[in-house]
Enzyme design. Structure first.
Site, PDB file in Angstrom:
ATOM      1  CB  SER A 118     -49.152 -45.292  38.993  1.00  0.00           C
ATOM      2  OG  SER A 118     -48.581 -44.263  39.392  1.00  0.00           O
ATOM      3  CG  HIS A 123     -65.930 -47.789  41.604  1.00  0.00           C
ATOM      4  ND1 HIS A 123     -64.669 -48.376  42.707  1.00  0.00           N
ATOM      5  CD2 HIS A 123     -64.294 -46.423  41.534  1.00  0.00           C
ATOM      6  CE1 HIS A 123     -63.828 -47.927  43.553  1.00  0.00           C
ATOM      7  NE2 HIS A 123     -63.701 -46.737  42.828  1.00  0.00           N
ATOM      8  CB  CYS A 146     -45.523 -40.435  39.412  1.00  0.00           C
ATOM      9  SG  CYS A 146     -46.704 -39.479  40.886  1.00  0.00           S
TER      10      CYS A 146
END
Length: 268
Positions: A118, A123, A146
């Site tokens: 994971s 950004h 997950c």
């Protein structure tokens, strides 16, 4: 396959479903001069530098019960920042049934969930129009996990962490897991809309549009702030400093910019 809370499925091995939340936010501003625009970008860069973003992502990890393995962060020149966080599963505990319901907000602090492979990333993209005085700040955040619990549980916190005029939110469940008989499960929770994970007091502030592909487990919601107060979009001064003609032109430019971002296309 639709599952109610009473249908507890025994899996064959680990839950391999990947659940990804992509959250894009936009803050829009108007400034008269190039110097003012550069000052706005410097302000945004300071407010959302790599250290501040790392704090936000660490809190996201806490909300979804992840253990942080590694953090890579970078501030860019002339502006912008990135943070990538690798997270792993926590100690395995029984996940309460309410964790699979559509409900806003983070999970209780006592819940620790199982996750593997994971990551959480952010950004930022500050920029401005070269001629028209419009500045925009965009932040892209991805939370991919997950395990049994959706990253949508962190959505409320993400919304509250940014000053947001427009939001674009995507959620998708990929892959499959198996029950003990080998039958594939392509989703392990009921979901009708991303909006069900946003509290009413937040939803009341935005116009929202859903575009969902239920058979593919793809969910998309766009949000635009309803109320428009020009003073919230001026950097370094208020509308009292403007002539009536300036005020009208600035409002038109700001709303045009917001329309194009919200609808995802240039408007002539």
């Amino acid at each position: 396959m639709n599952m109610t809370m009473e249908q507890r499925i025994t899996l064959h091995g680990f839950n391999n479903l990947t659940k990804t939340l992509s959250f894009n936010m936009y803050d829009i501003c108007y400034s008269k001069t190039k110097a003012e625009r550069e000052a706005y970008l410097s302000y945004i860069d300071e407010q959302y530098n790599a250290d501040r973003l790392t704090q936000i992502l660490r809190h996201v990890a806490e909300i979804i019960g992840a253990h942080v393995l590694n953090v890579a962060k970078q501030d860019y020149v002339p502006q912008g920042a990135s943070v990538t966080m690798l997270v792993s599963e926590g100690p395995v505990m029984e996940v309460p049934t309410e964790a699979l319901e559509e409900s806003p907000g983070p999970l209780p602090n006592s819940v620790v969930i199982q996750m593997d492979k994971s990551h959480i990333t952010v950004h930022t993209y500050p920029e401005y129009h070269p001629d028209e005085g419009i500045c925009t700040f965009r932040a892209d955040i991805d939370v991919s996990t997950c395990g049994e619990i959706s990253p949508l549980k962190a959505l409320n916190y993400l919304i509250s962490s940014f000053d947001t005029d427009i939001m674009t939110i995507d959620y998708r469940v990929r892959g499959f897991t198996r029950d003990i008989h080998g039958h594939k499960l392509f989703i392990d929770h009921e979901i009708g809309s991303i909006q069900n994970y946003i509290p009413d007091e937040i939803k009341s502030l935005y116009d929202m549009i859903d575009v969902n592909v239920y058979q593919e487990h793809i969910f998309h919601t766009k949000c635009r702030l309803k109320n428009f107060d020009l003073n919230n979009y001026l950097f370094g001064y208020t509308r009292e400093a403007l002539s009536a003609e300036e005020e009208k032109a600035i409002i038109e430019n700001l709303k045009w910019e917001m329309d194009e971002i919200f609808y995802g296309k240039n408007i002539p």
